[in-house]
Design an enzyme around this catalytic site. Structure first.
Site, PDB file in Angstrom:
ATOM      1  N   LEU A   1       0.829  -1.207   0.000  1.00  0.00           N
ATOM      2  CA  LEU A   1       0.000   0.000   0.000  1.00  0.00           C
ATOM      3  C   LEU A   1       0.863   1.257   0.000  1.00  0.00           C
ATOM      4  O   LEU A   1       1.910   1.312   0.659  1.00  0.00           O
ATOM      5  CB  LEU A   1      -0.889   0.034   1.246  1.00  0.00           C
ATOM      6  CG  LEU A   1      -1.998  -1.019   1.339  1.00  0.00           C
ATOM      7  CD1 LEU A   1      -2.770  -0.825   2.640  1.00  0.00           C
ATOM      8  CD2 LEU A   1      -2.933  -0.958   0.142  1.00  0.00           C
TER       9      LEU A   1
ATOM     10  N   HIS B   1      -0.719 -12.685   8.153  1.00  0.00           N
ATOM     11  CA  HIS B   1       0.501 -13.181   7.519  1.00  0.00           C
ATOM     12  C   HIS B   1       0.791 -14.606   8.001  1.00  0.00           C
ATOM     13  O   HIS B   1       0.675 -14.884   9.190  1.00  0.00           O
ATOM     14  CB  HIS B   1       1.663 -12.243   7.884  1.00  0.00           C
ATOM     15  CG  HIS B   1       2.936 -12.612   7.202  1.00  0.00           C
ATOM     16  ND1 HIS B   1       3.165 -12.329   5.865  1.00  0.00           N
ATOM     17  CD2 HIS B   1       4.033 -13.272   7.650  1.00  0.00           C
ATOM     18  CE1 HIS B   1       4.364 -12.797   5.537  1.00  0.00           C
ATOM     19  NE2 HIS B   1       4.910 -13.375   6.595  1.00  0.00           N
TER      20      HIS B   1
ATOM     21  N   VAL C   1       6.648  -3.363   5.210  1.00  0.00           N
ATOM     22  CA  VAL C   1       5.925  -4.597   4.866  1.00  0.00           C
ATOM     23  C   VAL C   1       5.991  -5.611   6.016  1.00  0.00           C
ATOM     24  O   VAL C   1       7.066  -5.911   6.536  1.00  0.00           O
ATOM     25  CB  VAL C   1       6.541  -5.225   3.582  1.00  0.00           C
ATOM     26  CG1 VAL C   1       5.896  -6.569   3.287  1.00  0.00           C
ATOM     27  CG2 VAL C   1       6.358  -4.274   2.412  1.00  0.00           C
ATOM     28  N   ASP C   2       4.816  -6.160   6.401  1.00  0.00           N
ATOM     29  CA  ASP C   2       4.716  -7.216   7.425  1.00  0.00           C
ATOM     30  C   ASP C   2       5.456  -6.826   8.703  1.00  0.00           C
ATOM     31  O   ASP C   2       6.209  -7.616   9.273  1.00  0.00           O
ATOM     32  CB  ASP C   2       5.262  -8.554   6.868  1.00  0.00           C
ATOM     33  CG  ASP C   2       4.475  -9.032   5.661  1.00  0.00           C
ATOM     34  OD1 ASP C   2       3.275  -8.727   5.571  1.00  0.00           O
ATOM     35  OD2 ASP C   2       5.065  -9.704   4.790  1.00  0.00           O
TER      36      ASP C   2
ATOM     37  N   GLU D   1      -5.749 -19.380  10.420  1.00  0.00           N
ATOM     38  CA  GLU D   1      -6.088 -18.029   9.944  1.00  0.00           C
ATOM     39  C   GLU D   1      -7.596 -17.781   9.990  1.00  0.00           C
ATOM     40  O   GLU D   1      -8.047 -16.718  10.418  1.00  0.00           O
ATOM     41  CB  GLU D   1      -5.597 -17.838   8.504  1.00  0.00           C
ATOM     42  CG  GLU D   1      -4.085 -17.746   8.383  1.00  0.00           C
ATOM     43  CD  GLU D   1      -3.628 -17.419   6.958  1.00  0.00           C
ATOM     44  OE1 GLU D   1      -2.515 -16.919   6.822  1.00  0.00           O
ATOM     45  OE2 GLU D   1      -4.386 -17.667   5.999  1.00  0.00           O
TER      46      GLU D   1
HETATM   47  C1  GRF Z   1      -3.128 -16.131   3.486  1.00  0.00           C
HETATM   48  O1  GRF Z   1      -2.359 -17.268   3.777  1.00  0.00           O
HETATM   49  C2  GRF Z   1      -2.575 -14.919   4.168  1.00  0.00           C
HETATM   50  O2  GRF Z   1      -1.862 -15.204   5.327  1.00  0.00           O
HETATM   51  C3  GRF Z   1      -1.655 -14.343   3.131  1.00  0.00           C
HETATM   52  O3  GRF Z   1      -2.263 -14.605   1.900  1.00  0.00           O
HETATM   53  C4  GRF Z   1      -3.086 -15.764   2.008  1.00  0.00           C
HETATM   54  C5  GRF Z   1      -4.433 -15.414   1.463  1.00  0.00           C
HETATM   55  O4  GRF Z   1      -5.255 -16.537   1.319  1.00  0.00           O
HETATM   56  N1  GRF Z   1      -1.430 -12.944   3.382  1.00  0.00           N
HETATM   57  P1  GRF Z   1      -6.790 -16.402   0.918  1.00  0.00           P
HETATM   58  O5  GRF Z   1      -6.866 -15.650  -0.391  1.00  0.00           O
HETATM   59  O6  GRF Z   1      -7.493 -15.697   2.039  1.00  0.00           O
HETATM   60  O7  GRF Z   1      -7.270 -17.812   0.779  1.00  0.00           O
END
Ligand code: GRF
Length: 197
Positions: free
Chosen positions: A87, A103, A138-139, A168
């Protein structure tokens, strides 16, 4: 809230499916016209916009177009869910403290686009998931939630990433809830979660 996604959008789906977060999502933006994330949004009746990087070349121009779109839609929070574009600082500043990213590693280990592959290449024993506030690097921003994922002998990038994604999909809705509930308090680079004893 706007969710920005470049790919499959499985994290977007987890957010759409969350009872608290789902109704907040007013806009999904992608930099790839074919991103499945756009379809996931449309099938929920959520506005989905493709922002063409070819029409806005360069980070600054793309950022200006993105900012105009977010402002037009009165967006208050921005959630990055697999958005593969850095961004512009103008966007980060306009939404300071109100942008999250997810991430697939325990940051600050393995930032960048190949976190899962690099954890394997280093022979790390533990991987994981980090949700953090976005800053201009970044990150790098302050960590909101983190959870480890054990690595197993014989793991390859695909099956390790699949186990990471299960985490996630649980962690991101929790973190976004905390953000919209105003429960994240930043002190220096440290996030305190209010009401979490
Ligand atoms: C995820 O693993 C996230 O950690 C990374 O990109 C991936 C996106 O996956 N930043 P999705 O498109 O949500 O399936």
């Amino acid at each position: 809230m706007a969710v920005l996604a470049s790919g499959a959008g499985t994290n977007l789906q987890a957010l759409l499916d969350d009872r608290v977060v789902g109704p907040w999502i007013a806009l999904v933006v992608s930099d790839r016209s074919g991103a499945a994330a756009l379809e996931r949004a449309r099938s929920r009746g959520v506005r989905a916009e493709f922002l063409d990087p070819a029409a806005h070349p360069g980070r600054t121009e793309f950022g200006a177009a993105l900012l105009a779109l977010l402002e037009r839609e009165s967006i208050e929070f921005v959630v990055l869910a697999g958005f593969m574009r850095i961004l512009a600082p103008e966007v980060v500043r306009a939404f300071e403290g109100r942008i999250l990213n997810i991430h697939p590693s325990l940051l600050p280990a393995f930032p960048g686009a190949h976190a899962v592959r690099e954890a394997l290449a280093w022979g790390a024993r533990v991987s994981g998931v980090t949700v953090h506030l976005v800053d201009e690097e970044v990150d790098h921003g302050p960590i909101v939630l983190q959870e480890p994922v054990a690595m197993e002998p014989g793991d390859d990038e695909a099956n390790l990433h699949a186990r990471i994604q299960e985490v996630e999909h649980r962690l991101y809705p929790r973190a976004v809830r905390l953000l919209v509930e105003g429960r994240l308090k930043l002190e220096g680079h440290v996030v305190h979660v209010l009401g979490d004893e």
